[in-house]
Design a protein around this motif. Structure first.
Motif, short mmCIF file in Angstrom:
data_model
loop_
_atom_site.label_atom_id
_atom_site.label_comp_id
_atom_site.label_asym_id
_atom_site.label_seq_id
_atom_site.Cartn_x
_atom_site.Cartn_y
_atom_site.Cartn_z
N ARG A 165 0.84 -1.21 0.00
CA ARG A 165 0.00 0.00 0.00
C ARG A 165 0.88 1.26 0.00
O ARG A 165 0.60 2.22 -0.69
N SER A 166 1.94 1.22 0.80
CA SER A 166 2.82 2.37 0.93
C SER A 166 3.50 2.69 -0.40
O SER A 166 3.57 3.85 -0.82
N VAL A 167 3.99 1.64 -1.08
CA VAL A 167 4.67 1.86 -2.36
C VAL A 167 3.68 2.38 -3.40
O VAL A 167 3.99 3.32 -4.15
N GLU A 168 2.48 1.78 -3.45
CA GLU A 168 1.46 2.27 -4.41
C GLU A 168 1.13 3.74 -4.14
O GLU A 168 0.96 4.54 -5.07
N ARG A 169 1.03 4.10 -2.87
CA ARG A 169 0.73 5.49 -2.50
C ARG A 169 1.89 6.42 -2.91
O ARG A 169 1.67 7.52 -3.43
N SER A 170 3.13 5.96 -2.70
CA SER A 170 4.30 6.76 -3.10
C SER A 170 4.31 6.98 -4.61
O SER A 170 4.63 8.08 -5.09
N LEU A 171 3.97 5.93 -5.38
CA LEU A 171 3.92 6.06 -6.84
C LEU A 171 2.91 7.14 -7.24
O LEU A 171 3.19 7.98 -8.11
N LYS A 172 1.74 7.14 -6.59
CA LYS A 172 0.71 8.14 -6.89
C LYS A 172 1.19 9.54 -6.52
O LYS A 172 1.07 10.48 -7.29
N ARG A 173 1.73 9.67 -5.31
CA ARG A 173 2.16 10.98 -4.83
C ARG A 173 3.28 11.55 -5.71
O ARG A 173 3.31 12.73 -6.01
#
Length: 269
Positions: A113-121
């Motif tokens: 979840r953290s990596v997916e969120r970082s990709l979005k941000r």
């Protein structure tokens, strides 16, 4: 003018080429609970854009961020629009910073979840290097949480290009390098306890990033010595060091750091 343009080097055995200094961006997103000798004001977008442009002009291509750096990732996404190919982006997983407090979660589900969120941000399809943001229990995290296995999966999926640990112990650093690509270690004039990790990286072709390179501004020296020069002579005197992360938001400090690092590296060569 000394720049770092001709001094980029491979990050261990990865295909990433990095500048010997990287720009740390905690000060772009967080001013609470950070250990600096003096207070600072988070730069506005125009100031941040100028700082990034200056870093690029000086030959810096490495940017270090993290979810725990407040709004840093979310700000960098728009600030770097149209420039993705110019930068090697390092982010992290494991530490969250909310309401002035850090909390840690190294589970596979949170990591993904953290990596997916970082990709979005960060408005990108991949992160060049993803580091475990350790709370200090390095070995337990790497052996028991499943985070490294999850990062290996994300690497196979192309969401990250390399992974490793930003840790606090020699044992953790050594274990991180056995199974991963890179370790981020503390190594400066005050603290050299993680030197065995650098030696292991040199022997095994692994990547090393140095954090707290200037001892967060608390360097202790003889009168008349340039603390930045002395710091870089130590750091770049070790052949395993690929890049040192500098967390300045002051344009003059940045230019001085780059000029000093370039001169030191050319002297060593």
């Amino acid at each position: 003018m000394h720049t770092l343009h001709n001094l980029h080097r491979p990050l261990g055995s990865t295909e990433l080429l990095v500048s010997p200094l990287g720009l740390g961006t905690v000060k772009l997103g967080r001013d609470q609970g950070v250990k600096y000798p003096s207070g600072f004001r988070i730069p506005d977008d125009a100031e941040a854009r100028r700082l990034l442009a200056q870093a690029h002009e000086l030959g810096i291509n490495l940017i270090d961020t993290a979810p725990a750096y407040g709004t840093s990732e979310a700000r960098l996404g728009p600030l770097l629009r149209g420039q993705r190919e110019q930068w090697v982006i390092v982010s992290k997983s494991g530490e969250e910073f909310e309401n002035g407090q850090s909390r840690f979660d190294f589970s596979p589900a949170h990591t993904r979840r953290s990596v997916e969120r970082s990709l979005k941000r960060l408005e990108t399809d991949f992160i060049d290097l993803l580091l475990v943001h350790s709370d200090g229990n390095d070995v337990a995290i790497l052996q028991d949480s499943g985070i490294y296995e999850t990062l290996a999966e994300l690497k196979r999926e192309g969401k990250i290009r390399a992974f490793g640990l930003s840790g606090k112990t020699v044992e953790g650093g050594l274990l991180a390098l056995q199974q991963g690509d890179c370790a981020m270690v503390t190594y400066n004039l005050n603290e050299q306890g993680e030197l065995p990790v650098l030696d292991y990286a040199e022997q095994h072709g692994k990547g090393i990033l140095v954090k707290k390179a200037l001892a967060s501004g608390h360097a202790c020296l003889q009168p008349g010595e340039d603390p930045v020069q002395a710091s870089f002579e130590l750091i770049f005197g070790h052949p395993a060091v690929n890049s040192a992360i500098i967390g300045t938001i002051d344009p003059q400090h940045l230019a001085h750091n780059v000029a000093t690092a370039a001169a030191v590296i050319q002297d060593i060569a």
